[in-house]
Design a protein around this motif. Sequence first.
Motif, PDB file in Angstrom:
ATOM      1  N   ARG A 256       0.827  -1.210   0.000  1.00 25.15           N
ATOM      2  CA  ARG A 256       0.000   0.000   0.000  1.00 25.15           C
ATOM      3  C   ARG A 256       0.863   1.263   0.000  1.00 25.15           C
ATOM      4  O   ARG A 256       0.563   2.244  -0.684  1.00 25.15           O
ATOM      5  CB  ARG A 256      -0.946  -0.010   1.201  1.00 25.15           C
TER       6      ARG A 256
ATOM      7  N   ASN B 155       2.292   1.668  -3.436  1.00 26.05           N
ATOM      8  CA  ASN B 155       1.212   2.084  -4.328  1.00 26.05           C
ATOM      9  C   ASN B 155       0.935   3.576  -4.189  1.00 26.05           C
ATOM     10  O   ASN B 155       0.814   4.300  -5.191  1.00 26.05           O
ATOM     11  CB  ASN B 155      -0.050   1.285  -4.003  1.00 26.05           C
ATOM     12  N   ASP B 156       0.856   4.049  -2.953  1.00 26.22           N
ATOM     13  CA  ASP B 156       0.595   5.469  -2.717  1.00 26.22           C
ATOM     14  C   ASP B 156       1.720   6.337  -3.285  1.00 26.22           C
ATOM     15  O   ASP B 156       1.467   7.392  -3.895  1.00 26.22           O
ATOM     16  CB  ASP B 156       0.441   5.738  -1.222  1.00 26.22           C
TER      17      ASP B 156
ATOM     18  N   ILE C 161      -3.191  -6.699  -2.591  1.00 25.91           N
ATOM     19  CA  ILE C 161      -2.614  -5.963  -3.722  1.00 25.91           C
ATOM     20  C   ILE C 161      -3.630  -5.841  -4.855  1.00 25.91           C
ATOM     21  O   ILE C 161      -3.829  -4.768  -5.426  1.00 25.91           O
ATOM     22  CB  ILE C 161      -1.325  -6.653  -4.223  1.00 25.91           C
TER      23      ILE C 161
ATOM     24  N   SER D 198      -6.611  -3.427  -3.461  1.00 28.95           N
ATOM     25  CA  SER D 198      -6.398  -2.085  -2.923  1.00 28.95           C
ATOM     26  C   SER D 198      -5.276  -1.282  -3.560  1.00 28.95           C
ATOM     27  O   SER D 198      -5.085  -0.121  -3.191  1.00 28.95           O
ATOM     28  CB  SER D 198      -6.125  -2.187  -1.408  1.00 28.95           C
ATOM     29  N   CYS D 199      -4.529  -1.880  -4.466  1.00 30.51           N
ATOM     30  CA  CYS D 199      -3.351  -1.190  -5.010  1.00 30.51           C
ATOM     31  C   CYS D 199      -3.507  -0.985  -6.514  1.00 30.51           C
ATOM     32  O   CYS D 199      -2.924  -1.714  -7.326  1.00 30.51           O
ATOM     33  CB  CYS D 199      -2.085  -1.984  -4.690  1.00 30.51           C
TER      34      CYS D 199
END
Length: 240
Positions: free
Chosen positions: A113, A116-117, A157, A160-161
């Motif tokens: 996460r 990803n951010d 993943i 949420s990614c």
Amino acid sequence: MESVETPTSQRTAEIAHNLSEINAAVKGNQTTSARLVAVSKYKPASDILAAYTAGQRHFGENYVQELCEKAVLLPSDINWHFIGRLQSNKCKALAAIPNLWAVETIDSAAKARKLNDAWTSADNQGLLGVFVQVNTSNEENKGGVERCDVEGVVKEIIASCAGLCLKGLMTIGSIEGSNKRPNPDFLALVALRDELKQSTGVDLELSMGMSDDFVHALELGASNVRVGSKIFGSRLSNST
């Protein structure tokens, strides 16, 4: 911008010869179509340029700072793989490399996460490839997700990614296992890949095998092999 020292003709020929032999072994394996990642840890940018001139495009680095320094010096169409231990506070620096192709050492959903951010905040084009590193040997000091937790990380993943593309699973394996045929760590990764296919429907690559055992890894289905010393020679430490 600092320029890259031109490799000598002798060094260029040496690396090209080594690459040719490794690529022949990779392409000669009939069980899978595999990608060769040239591991260039501690090697000068000139060595990478020599390999690039010989046609190599995928390179792997273990340290974020070293990767960042090399990425700004070398051609922008290199596909960089980060293969070192991932630290949450280094995700932003990695995301600043626009031609970062994959991070092969995701070892928790939280780090996925975070990466990803960072990747989406950097406004990079395209998705960043990731591999979930699995601790197939159950060693206390080994990085990676425990086998029983891999499915949860994979599902996180996917769910949420949105900035990441889940490429596959990666293992380094134990020294003890590397001396066995078949290698138990490779077998464990193959079995886990098959289990995840059943539970998630996702086809995952296998990143396994290094200089001394990549041929065996290919025999067992590796789709991504990480080879360093057989291309560039023995690595020197960064203090030499």
